[in-house]
Design a protein around this motif. Structure first.
Motif, mmCIF file in Angstrom:
data_model
loop_
_atom_site.group_PDB
_atom_site.id
_atom_site.type_symbol
_atom_site.label_atom_id
_atom_site.label_comp_id
_atom_site.label_asym_id
_atom_site.label_seq_id
_atom_site.Cartn_x
_atom_site.Cartn_y
_atom_site.Cartn_z
ATOM 1 N N GLY A 180 9.572 5.776 3.677
ATOM 2 C CA GLY A 180 8.506 5.253 4.176
ATOM 3 C C GLY A 180 7.096 5.088 3.717
ATOM 4 N N LYS A 181 7.363 5.595 2.201
ATOM 5 C CA LYS A 181 5.225 5.567 1.668
ATOM 6 C C LYS A 181 4.630 4.667 1.290
ATOM 7 C CE LYS A 181 5.801 10.337 0.590
ATOM 8 N NZ LYS A 181 6.355 11.550 -0.346
ATOM 9 N N LEU A 182 5.642 3.021 1.750
ATOM 10 C CA LEU A 182 5.365 2.115 1.627
ATOM 11 C C LEU A 182 5.304 1.208 2.046
ATOM 12 C CD1 LEU A 182 6.935 1.006 -1.638
ATOM 13 C CD2 LEU A 182 5.232 2.094 -1.682
ATOM 14 N N ALA A 183 4.327 0.552 2.734
ATOM 15 C CA ALA A 183 4.425 -0.145 3.517
ATOM 16 C C ALA A 183 2.975 -1.800 3.080
ATOM 17 C CB ALA A 183 2.910 0.520 4.428
ATOM 18 N N HIS A 230 1.086 -1.325 0.296
ATOM 19 C CA HIS A 230 0.101 -0.600 0.336
ATOM 20 C C HIS A 230 0.624 1.040 0.282
ATOM 21 C CE1 HIS A 230 -2.965 -3.303 0.872
ATOM 22 N NE2 HIS A 230 -3.980 -2.173 0.777
ATOM 23 N N VAL A 231 0.261 2.820 -0.947
ATOM 24 C CA VAL A 231 1.399 3.638 -0.584
ATOM 25 C C VAL A 231 0.364 4.141 0.280
ATOM 26 C CG1 VAL A 231 1.890 5.122 -2.155
ATOM 27 C CG2 VAL A 231 1.724 2.653 -2.984
ATOM 28 N N ALA A 232 1.230 5.351 0.921
ATOM 29 C CA ALA A 232 0.865 6.385 1.722
ATOM 30 C C ALA A 232 0.090 7.747 0.548
ATOM 31 C CB ALA A 232 1.482 6.627 2.913
ATOM 32 N N VAL A 233 -0.925 8.003 0.909
ATOM 33 C CA VAL A 233 -1.120 9.065 -0.553
ATOM 34 C C VAL A 233 -2.045 9.812 0.272
ATOM 35 C CG1 VAL A 233 -2.476 10.636 -2.153
ATOM 36 C CG2 VAL A 233 -1.215 7.901 -2.469
ATOM 37 N N VAL A 291 -4.588 11.025 5.373
ATOM 38 C CA VAL A 291 -3.585 10.224 4.983
ATOM 39 C C VAL A 291 -4.223 8.914 4.278
ATOM 40 C CG1 VAL A 291 -0.945 8.704 4.244
ATOM 41 C CG2 VAL A 291 -1.223 11.234 5.338
ATOM 42 N N PHE A 292 -4.364 8.236 2.972
ATOM 43 C CA PHE A 292 -4.871 7.314 3.017
ATOM 44 C C PHE A 292 -3.944 6.665 2.797
ATOM 45 C CE2 PHE A 292 -7.957 9.784 1.930
ATOM 46 C CZ PHE A 292 -9.438 9.414 2.421
ATOM 47 N N GLU A 293 -4.003 4.588 2.932
ATOM 48 C CA GLU A 293 -3.071 3.864 2.696
ATOM 49 C C GLU A 293 -3.533 3.190 1.355
ATOM 50 O OE1 GLU A 293 -0.436 2.417 3.761
ATOM 51 O OE2 GLU A 293 -0.358 3.547 5.806
ATOM 52 N N LEU A 294 -3.161 3.234 0.023
ATOM 53 C CA LEU A 294 -4.063 2.884 -1.096
ATOM 54 C C LEU A 294 -3.228 1.558 -1.687
ATOM 55 C CD1 LEU A 294 -5.122 5.925 -2.215
ATOM 56 C CD2 LEU A 294 -6.025 4.469 -1.098
ATOM 57 N N PRO A 295 -3.854 0.944 -2.199
ATOM 58 C CA PRO A 295 -3.539 -0.070 -2.884
ATOM 59 C C PRO A 295 -2.230 0.314 -4.520
ATOM 60 C CG PRO A 295 -5.628 -0.711 -3.317
ATOM 61 C CD PRO A 295 -5.545 0.546 -2.206
ATOM 62 N N GLU A 330 6.346 12.961 -9.903
ATOM 63 C CA GLU A 330 5.777 12.458 -11.536
ATOM 64 C C GLU A 330 5.348 11.190 -11.752
ATOM 65 O OE1 GLU A 330 7.933 12.528 -15.883
ATOM 66 O OE2 GLU A 330 9.801 12.990 -13.921
ATOM 67 N N ASN A 331 4.548 11.348 -12.445
ATOM 68 C CA ASN A 331 3.588 9.935 -13.083
ATOM 69 C C ASN A 331 3.262 9.113 -12.037
ATOM 70 O OD1 ASN A 331 2.688 8.968 -15.113
ATOM 71 N ND2 ASN A 331 4.276 8.145 -16.105
ATOM 72 N N GLY A 332 2.810 10.252 -10.609
ATOM 73 C CA GLY A 332 2.719 9.110 -9.420
ATOM 74 C C GLY A 332 0.976 8.351 -8.764
ATOM 75 N N SER A 333 0.216 8.740 -9.830
ATOM 76 C CA SER A 333 -0.769 7.648 -10.354
ATOM 77 C C SER A 333 -0.494 6.729 -10.708
ATOM 78 C CB SER A 333 -1.887 9.050 -10.695
ATOM 79 O OG SER A 333 -0.964 8.896 -12.210
ATOM 80 N N ALA A 334 0.723 6.575 -11.599
ATOM 81 C CA ALA A 334 0.762 5.373 -12.368
ATOM 82 C C ALA A 334 1.525 4.086 -11.260
ATOM 83 C CB ALA A 334 1.696 5.139 -13.041
ATOM 84 N N LEU A 335 1.845 4.849 -9.707
ATOM 85 C CA LEU A 335 1.976 3.658 -8.836
ATOM 86 C C LEU A 335 1.464 3.152 -7.764
ATOM 87 C CD1 LEU A 335 5.296 6.035 -7.717
ATOM 88 C CD2 LEU A 335 5.431 3.881 -9.343
ATOM 89 N N ILE A 336 -0.064 3.924 -7.908
ATOM 90 C CA ILE A 336 -1.341 3.189 -7.038
ATOM 91 C C ILE A 336 -2.131 1.947 -8.269
ATOM 92 C CG2 ILE A 336 -0.421 5.643 -5.455
ATOM 93 C CD1 ILE A 336 -3.989 5.895 -6.692
ATOM 94 N N SER A 337 -3.207 1.558 -7.405
ATOM 95 C CA SER A 337 -3.742 0.882 -8.586
ATOM 96 C C SER A 337 -4.605 1.831 -9.202
ATOM 97 C CB SER A 337 -4.964 -0.359 -7.958
ATOM 98 O OG SER A 337 -5.777 -0.293 -8.595
ATOM 99 N N ASP A 338 -5.193 1.521 -10.936
ATOM 100 C CA ASP A 338 -6.593 1.881 -11.410
ATOM 101 C C ASP A 338 -7.554 2.136 -10.331
ATOM 102 O OD1 ASP A 338 -4.831 2.687 -13.032
ATOM 103 O OD2 ASP A 338 -5.604 0.659 -14.681
#
Ligand SMILES: Nc1ncnc2c1ncn2[C@@H]1O[C@H](COP(=O)(O)OP(=O)(O)OP(=O)(O)O)[C@@H](O)[C@H]1O
Ligand SMILES: [Mg+2]
Lengths: 418, 260, 458
Positions: free
Chosen positions: A172-175, A63-66, A140-144, A110-118
């Motif tokens: 520390g943004k990935l968990a 999950h990515v913290a966004v 802050v949301f933990e997004l897949p 840059e292109n950060g939205s490509a790192l999280i699931s659609d």
């Protein structure tokens, strides 16, 4: 007849050598036996390790913290309407997906939205529906993560993506969290979203139908054959049919179901109803055979005793024989049901291999079953599905093993020798 | 009963203070006995007294039962058969056994008899093996009945023929002792008579031990008789003495049919 | 009113309970009256009423729930709204099912726009037929219950009646097996005959080229030999080479050498191996075994090594069969009388001589029966070959090449998107018929042998 009858000279060196050779052969043979047992055990161990090794990771997801600031980019939805039945649609139409993508770009570069699931915004939607207050705050949301990021985070990756993932990890943004969607969702094309709940529910519905049909029919048939059937051509025919049906390839039952249930009766395709009917026909012979053995094991003296006090034949069977045979019958039934639960081939033919993105609502709605889900995922090109497949296998094996363990427990607990 | 009374000039086998246990249960209690070389020894006694158990300890067939345990000393020609140096394979080849129910292998008559010599490598070649088979069948009194059907399955013979086939099978290994556990109990009187004749024929060539429930049979075929009761050896002596002049009351009661 | 079968079943079970109580109460009242002697105990009168109430209604319920969806759909298709539907295929089905789900309230809104106009007709038709069904069912239940209740009296032999019904139910249940067999034979035969009108049986059985195309059947594309060969190569040759020795030796070790404690642990392990679903074996074969074998073949320099190979499928199938063979062999060896073993040991044979020369020959018929059953199971196995053996119909003896089997082709033929009556779909049934007949022969032969063998030692 002129052969000497002198006692055999067992001490002669040739004889001693021969005996030594025979003992060596004995040891070799025994070692071969042990080897065979070990080989089977090894194979089982290997299979389980591969599955667990691949699958354990499938239960977690990166999950990515966004951080999303809804005060800055408000979502144009009335908070009062979030409880409506069509709230999902409303939120989607309001453009939540774009807001989430923007926030990801901002937070991850840059292109950060490509790192999280659609489909990450759907998690946000769920959170908002649970707690509308989020809409008026920055949180802050933990997004897949996207499937590629998930794999890179778990296995490591080369190139730009690998570097990016490493950087995110350092920040520390990935968990890695337990992948709740895996247990909550039905199938999806995105590994971040795909889950087994739909298939699991389909399996449960299917098995319940199969049980409701096969168990009574099987037990009654066994009672008839064992207790009442006259010895004639008919009962021989029934006997041969049952023994043969128990060994007919399962795919033949699929052909039968396709021709009869779907094309002839027009029952709902790909549904637990038809699947259950098919599996019921398949398991009934197994239940009949197990039940007959259990009934046979009830000693005749009990029947004689009951008949002796004036019980009718039907009373004898239902009051005395059946209760005594029940543990054996249940053992056989559980084993039969476990087999049905793992069955895939016949269900392929009745349409259950279609992609079903919904949790089935009822016994007539299109659905899939757990083994079928495994089969479908095993064919997916997206590498994220490899661990999902193994994770689903682990779930299936746990269910089946507990059923078998229950059967063995029942057998040991109630096994009586008369 | 002193030990001296039981001794025999040239014993083939000698048991001293033998106990046999099945798990915690004792089936044989301190039995000492000598088996004469040229003699037929009969074991008699009521059912369950341990005759078979003791017989099976003479060629270590009890080893095949996980629960059975034998203590004491049993010797064959002076060698302790329970010593670690003793090889069971050889022991069983030297001490053959015939069982209560005929148990021919599901093979041809010829192969049944040839089985032992083959595994022990006793024959020098095909012709020699033929000879061994023929001689064993002749000795077992079966040759004339089966010489034209050697290729037929051993299980296709009559019960009496099957039992003689089993005796031939045991003889073919050229044993020194033959143990027979109620060999006639599954047979009719004519077949029984044939086996008894056979035992007469074989006497002197092999030391024979026979377990029987049939008093007349024991009296007819044996020279020595041992009476077992509840796992102990009550009386052992010349057959004629045991049947005409038993020393123990229990023996007398048994052979006169008071119990058993 | 919507027609909800499980809920309705509940309702009639409840009604039957009331019927039971009523019947029992009435007969108990009668029995309490002086001078009335009932033939049966009150509870049988209760059962009598309950059965009369339940059986016709339940039968109707089963019938109605299987035909009403079709009735509803055809009623919807009559409406003007349905005229715009595509003629055939997947899309039409998807639209209809979308409309159906929406109408039934399983989803909030339609997904396919084309389904929207159909929702309302669906809802109406479903309600109409639901009401008809529920009304008819309740009427039947009431009529049956009243009839049964009116019959309760001193003259009624309620117990014999109830028992006769129970016996009829038992007989019916045992007829299901025959019915299933009959259904299998008929459906396979029926569709196969239609196939053989298009393609001659000789071509299917002896043709050597398999490449079915959609549309009208092309001559020379339905030759089954490559499939039969693939099936035999994987199921009867490779799998058996793996399974027979290991399974036999396992059985021998467990029955003759292993301590009871080892036996107690190993047997459940084998049961676990037997309980692993075939789809898991298939995945394992495709994921692990097949790539390893291809590397191995490439190392040996074998041409045509494919990542989907007969060997991978065969080996894994063999492993799947091991527990089956070992348990059959275990039973057969245990059935050989102990006296046989003692006879051999008493001659001075070692255990392995005894096993090889006496026990296994004596157990052979039983073992052979087990092997025939195992072959029958192997050639009917589907998932492993679908996932690991591939779909290309090669006629090759190279175990590293990809071959296909009858079962894999049945799956392939039936999971495309074509109408039911094409030669391709019908071909699947013809293949099914061949498979069914072969396994039937194997099973019957095996069951005969095993039965004879059991009798021989009983
Ligand atoms: N395998 C075994 N395990 C446990 N106990 C046994 C076993 N075999 C025999 N026994 C017991 O040992 C005792 C002696 O049995 P044995 O068979 O030697 O008697 P027997 O004198 O040969 O009787 P019979 O004349 O009936 O053949 C009996 O009490 C029997 O129950
Ligand atoms: Mg005995």
């Amino acid at each position: 007849m002129n052969r000497q009858t002198a006692p055999t000279d067992w001490k002669a060196p040739a004889m001693q050598r021969r005996i030594a050779a025979r003992y060596a052969a004995e040891r070799r043979f025994k070692a071969m036996g042990l080897g065979a047992v070990l080989l089977s055990a090894l194979f089982l161990a290997f299979l389980l390790t591969v599955m667990v090794g691949n699958g354990a990771r499938g239960f977690t997801y990166t999950h990515v913290a966004v951080p999303i600031d809804f005060t800055a980019t408000p979502l144009p939805v009335e908070p009062s309407r979030l409880g409506d039945p069509d709230a999902d649609q409303l939120i989607a139409n309001a453009g939540l997906a774009e807001i989430v993508a923007l926030a990801a770009d901002e937070a991850l570069g840059e292109n950060g939205s490509a790192l999280i699931s659609d489909n990450a915004w759907k998690d946000v939607r769920r959170a908002i529906k649970d707690d509308p207050a989020l809409l008026r705050a920055k949180s802050v949301f933990e997004l897949p993560a996207s499937s590629l990021v998930d794999i890179a985070a778990k296995e490591g990756a080369a190139g730009a993506l690998g570097a990016r993932v490493d950087a995110l990890t350092r920040e520390g943004k990935l968990a890695r969290h337990i992948h709740w969607s895996f247990f909550r969702n039905a199938d999806a094309t995105d590994p971040a979203l795909a889950g087994i709940w739909g298939a699991l529910k389909g399996s449960v519905l299917t098995i319940i139908i199969a049980f409701l049909i096969a168990f009574p029919t099987g037990v009654l048939a066994a009672l008839y054959l064992e207790e009442y059937a006259p010895k004639n051509r008919w009962s021989d025919l029934i006997e041969v049919s049952i023994n043969n049906l128990a060994a007919v390839p399962s795919i033949i039952f699929g052909l039968l179901a396709l021709a009869v249930f779907i094309n002839w009766f027009g029952l709902c395709q790909a549904s637990p109803l038809v699947g259950g009917l098919t599996l019921a026909l398949m398991t009934m012979p197994v239940i009949v055979i197990a039940s007959r053995n259990a009934i046979k094991a009830v000693p005749p003296s009990i029947r004689d005793a009951a008949l002796g006090v004036g019980a009718s034949p039907v009373q004898v069977v239902f009051h005395h024989v059946l209760p005594l045979a029940l543990p054996g019958i249940l053992t056989g039934t559980i084993i039969g049901m476990a087999r049905a639960l793992g069955e895939t081939a016949p269900l392929l033919l009745i349409g259950m291999r279609a992609f079903i993105g919904d949790v089935p609502g009822g016994i007539c709605s299109p659905s899939t079953v757990l083994p079928m889900q495994i089969f479908l995922w095993s064919d997916e090109v997206d590498r994220g599905f490899v661990e999902k497949t193994s994770a689903a296998i682990i779930v299936l094996l746990i269910v089946l093993l507990s059923m078998n363990a229950l059967a063995i427990y029942l057998r040991n607990k109630f096994e009586k020798r008369w | 009963m002193t030990h001296d009374e039981l001794t025999i000039a040239n014993p083939k086998m000698k048991a001293e203070g033998v106990d046999v246990f099945y798990g915690a249960k004792q089936a044989i209690n301190n039995v000492s006995i000598d088996v004469g070389t040229d003699l037929v020894t009969a074991f008699i006694g009521p059912s369950g007294c341990g005759k078979s158990t003791f017989l099976r300890s003479l060629n270590r067939m009890n080893d095949t039962l996980a629960s059975a345990r034998v203590t004491g000393k049993i010797t064959l020609e002076g060698e302790d058969i329970y010593a670690p140096s003793m090889d069971v394979v050889q022991l069983r080849a030297r001490v053959g056994m015939v069982f209560q129910k005929p148990n021919p292998f599901p093979k041809s008559v010829y192969d049944n008899v040839a089985y032992g010599p083959r595994i022990h490598g006793l024959a020098a070649g095909k012709a020699d093996l033929d000879l061994i088979v023929e001689r064993a069948l002749v000795r077992a009194g079966l040759w004339d009945e089966v010489k034209d059907r050697l290729g037929e399955s051993g299980t296709a013979l009559s019960g009496g023929q099957q039992q003689r086939l089993c005796i031939a099978r045991a003889i073919a290994v050229n044993p020194e002792v033959i143990l027979m556990d109620e060999p006639c109990s599954a047979l009719d009187p004519i077949a029984t008579a044939k086996i008894e004749d056979l035992i007469h024929e074989l006497r002197g060539k092999y030391a024979i031990v026979i377990v029987t429930h049939n008093m007349q049979q024991a009296a007819r075929v044996s020279q020595r008789t041992a009476f077992f009761h509840l796992g102990t050896l009550v009386e052992y002596g010349k057959t004629a003495d045991i049947f005409t002049n038993p020393k123990q009351d229990r023996t007398k009661d048994y052979i006169t049919g008071r119990y058993g | 009113m919507t027609f909800n079968a499980p809920a309705l079943l509940f309702v009639i079970v409840g009604l039957a309970l009331i019927g039971w109580l009523a019947g029992r109460a009435r007969s108990a009242l009668l029995a309490a009256r002086a001078g009335v002697k009932l033939h049966s105990r009150p509870q049988y009168h209760g059962w009598y009423v309950a059965l009369w109430l339940f059986a016709p209604a339940a039968l109707f319920l089963a019938l109605w729930s299987s035909v009403s969806p079709a009735l509803v759909t055809s009623a919807v298709l009559e409406t003007p709204a349905a005229q715009g539907l595509p003629e055939f295929g997947f899309e039409r089905g998807a639209i209809l099912s979308d409309a159906r789900s929406t109408a039934a309230g399983r989803q909030a809104a339609v997904r396919l726009p084309a389904a929207a106009p159909l929702v309302e007709p669906y809802r109406q038709a479903a309600q109409r037929y639901g009401a008809i069904g529920i009304g008819a069912m309740l009427a039947l239940a009431l009529a049956g219950g009243l009839y049964g209740y009116s019959r309760v009296g001193p003259g009624l032999r309620a117990r014999s009646r109830v028992e006769r019904i129970v016996m009829a139910m038992l007989l019916l249940a045992s007829l299901v097996a025959i019915l299933t067999t009959f259904g299998i034979v008929m459906s396979l035969l029926f569709e196969s005959i239609r196939f053989f009108r298009l393609v001659s049986p000789a071509e299917l059985l002896f043709g050597t080229h398999w490449n079915p195309q959609s549309g009208a059947p092309q001559p020379g594309t339905f030759g089954g030999i490559p499939l039969f060969w693939g099936t035999v190569l994987i199921g009867a040759i490779i799998a058996m080479i793996v399974a027979i020795p290991i399974g036999m030796m396992t059985a021998v070790y467990l029955t003759q050498y292993a301590a009871p404690r080892v036996r107690r642990w190993v047997k459940p392990c084998l049961e676990v191996l037997a309980g692993v679903p075939t789809v898991v074996y298939g995945y394992f074969a495709a994921l692990t075994v097949a790539p390893a074998l291809r590397e191995f073949a490439a190392m040996l320099g074998v041409p045509n090594a494919s990542s989907e190979s007969a060997l991978a499928a065969g080996i894994v199938m063999g492993v799947m069969i091991i527990p089956f063979i070992s348990s059959m062999a275990d039973d057969s060896i245990n059935a050989v009388p102990q006296a046989m073993r003692d006879g051999s040991l008493a001659l001075g044979a070692t255990p392995n001589e005894t096993i090889r020369e006496v026990l296994i020959p004596a157990a052979l018929p039983g073992v052979m029966g087990g092997i025939l059953l195992a072959v029958s199971r192997a050639i009917g196995e589907t998932m492993i070959v679908v996932m690991a053996a591939g779909l290309s119909a090669n006629l090759t003896a190279n175990p590293f090449a990809s071959v296909t089997t009858v079962t894999a082709q049945i799956v392939k033929l039936l999971t495309g998107d074509q109408e039911f009556n094409s030669a391709k779909t019908l071909a699947a049934f013809a293949l099914g018929l061949v498979l069914f007949l072969v396994t039937l022969l194997l099973n019957i032969a095996a069951l005969r042998i095993v039965k004879k063998y059991r009798e021989a030692y009983e």
